[in-house]
Design a protein around this motif. Structure first.
Motif, PDB file in Angstrom:
ATOM      1  N   ASN A  53       1.309  -7.450   3.362  1.00 26.69           N
ATOM      2  CA  ASN A  53       0.516  -6.888   2.279  1.00 26.69           C
ATOM      3  C   ASN A  53      -0.923  -7.353   2.448  1.00 26.69           C
ATOM      4  OD1 ASN A  53      -0.708  -6.206  -0.145  1.00 26.69           O
ATOM      5  ND2 ASN A  53       1.012  -6.848  -1.415  1.00 26.69           N
ATOM      6  N   CYS A  54      -1.860  -6.416   2.529  1.00 23.58           N
ATOM      7  CA  CYS A  54      -3.269  -6.790   2.690  1.00 23.58           C
ATOM      8  C   CYS A  54      -4.085  -6.420   1.457  1.00 23.58           C
ATOM      9  CB  CYS A  54      -3.866  -6.149   3.940  1.00 23.58           C
ATOM     10  SG  CYS A  54      -3.690  -4.357   4.050  1.00 23.58           S
ATOM     11  N   SER A  55      -3.400  -6.133   0.350  1.00 22.62           N
ATOM     12  CA  SER A  55      -4.103  -5.763  -0.880  1.00 22.62           C
ATOM     13  C   SER A  55      -4.865  -6.956  -1.434  1.00 22.62           C
ATOM     14  CB  SER A  55      -3.116  -5.248  -1.918  1.00 22.62           C
ATOM     15  OG  SER A  55      -3.797  -4.931  -3.128  1.00 22.62           O
ATOM     16  N   GLN A 186      -3.475  -0.380   9.889  1.00 24.54           N
ATOM     17  CA  GLN A 186      -3.684  -0.764   8.499  1.00 24.54           C
ATOM     18  C   GLN A 186      -3.960   0.493   7.686  1.00 24.54           C
ATOM     19  OE1 GLN A 186      -7.447  -2.484   6.489  1.00 24.54           O
ATOM     20  NE2 GLN A 186      -6.253  -4.308   6.997  1.00 24.54           N
ATOM     21  N   SER A 188      -5.005   1.691   3.714  1.00 22.23           N
ATOM     22  CA  SER A 188      -5.408   1.367   2.349  1.00 22.23           C
ATOM     23  C   SER A 188      -5.421   2.653   1.539  1.00 22.23           C
ATOM     24  CB  SER A 188      -6.809   0.735   2.327  1.00 22.23           C
ATOM     25  OG  SER A 188      -6.824  -0.479   3.054  1.00 22.23           O
ATOM     26  N   PRO A 196      -7.888   0.764  -5.979  1.00 23.07           N
ATOM     27  CA  PRO A 196      -6.907   0.475  -4.919  1.00 23.07           C
ATOM     28  C   PRO A 196      -5.476   0.679  -5.413  1.00 23.07           C
ATOM     29  CG  PRO A 196      -8.560  -1.265  -5.073  1.00 23.07           C
ATOM     30  CD  PRO A 196      -8.730  -0.413  -6.286  1.00 23.07           C
ATOM     31  N   CYS A 199      -2.402  -1.740   0.018  1.00 21.26           N
ATOM     32  CA  CYS A 199      -2.887  -1.924   1.377  1.00 21.26           C
ATOM     33  C   CYS A 199      -1.818  -2.658   2.170  1.00 21.26           C
ATOM     34  CB  CYS A 199      -4.189  -2.736   1.377  1.00 21.26           C
ATOM     35  SG  CYS A 199      -4.807  -3.152   3.040  1.00 21.26           S
ATOM     36  N   TYR A 200      -1.456  -2.092   3.297  1.00 17.28           N
ATOM     37  CA  TYR A 200      -0.468  -2.729   4.168  1.00 17.28           C
ATOM     38  C   TYR A 200      -0.899  -2.601   5.610  1.00 17.28           C
ATOM     39  CZ  TYR A 200       2.640  -3.603   0.316  1.00 17.28           C
ATOM     40  OH  TYR A 200       3.165  -4.095  -0.853  1.00 17.28           O
ATOM     41  N   GLU A 201      -0.560  -3.633   6.390  1.00 19.23           N
ATOM     42  CA  GLU A 201      -0.858  -3.610   7.814  1.00 19.23           C
ATOM     43  C   GLU A 201       0.413  -3.944   8.583  1.00 19.23           C
ATOM     44  OE1 GLU A 201      -3.894  -6.493   8.445  1.00 19.23           O
ATOM     45  OE2 GLU A 201      -2.657  -8.193   7.845  1.00 19.23           O
TER      46      GLU A 201
END
Length: 209
Positions: A53-55, A186, A188, A196, A199-201
């Motif tokens: 999770n890149c949020s 990635q 978003s 937002p 966001c996932y990578e």
């Protein structure tokens, strides 16, 4: 790319004959022109698949509960088994903007960004919903089987796609140094107000059989 929403969109596009997204072979052909190194990667590929999770916010509407892809590396051509489960805390409606970054690991250079060409690569999509063919029709298998939405709006709720088999095509005449290797992606997502959504990578390794 392992987010259920993005995964379902990809499945939906793959199952349609009039998809606006380029085929795997077309995509790799673009990459062949961009990254003509002339030789295959020398290192032995290992297991790479993972997602995070890149949020930047904890209140993002899209939350991934689990996800898997096997085998690892992913064979081309070949069959993979994939599963994913997510929770949407709010309904996602059009327009659903996506900012996608796609990179390939290259010798010496490391992970190098793939430019956006014909909607493939590191692209910004103003509305993912508009890319779904027949966005008003009924959902066929596997969506109908597991009561999963296949087009916008995506209602709030928890969704789980159990392990299903997906057949991947051959890369054709694409050089092996492009079909063999490690990739990073990635995605978003943003709602109509620009807030937002998630966001996932993910990292994924491909191997030509």
């Amino acid at each position: 790319m392992r987010v259920l929403l993005v995964f379902l969109l990809c499945c939906r596009l793959m199952l349609s004959s009039d998809s606006k997204i380029a085929t795997l072979e077309e995509t790799l052909r673009y990459m062949s022109k961009l990254f003509s190194l002339g030789q295959p990667l020398s290192r032995e590929q290992g297991q790479l698949f993972r997602w995070t999770n890149c949020s930047a916010i904890s209140t993002a509407a899209l939350k991934v509960n689990n996800g898997s892809v096997t085998p690892d590396p992913v064979p081309l051509p070949g069959n993979i088994t994939a599963s994913v489960g997510v929770t949407l805390t709010e309904t996602l409606k059009s327009p659903l903007k996506a900012e996608v970054t796609l990179k390939k690991k290259l010798p010496v250079l490391g992970y190098t960004s793939i430019p956006c060409i014909d909607n493939v690569g590191s692209c910004t999509y103003d509305d993912l919903c508009a890319l779904i063919p027949d966005s008003t029709g009924e959902c066929g298998p596997p969506f109908s089987t597991y009561k999963l939405p296949c087009h916008c709006p995506f209602p709030a709720g928890s969704y789980y796609l159990p392990p299903i088999e997906i057949q991947l095509p051959s890369a054709g005449s694409i050089p092996s140094f492009l079909t063999n290797g490690d990739y990073y992606g990635q995605a978003s997502l943003f709602d109509a107000a620009g807030h937002p959504v998630g966001c996932y990578e993910a990292y994924l390794s491909l191997k030509e059989e």
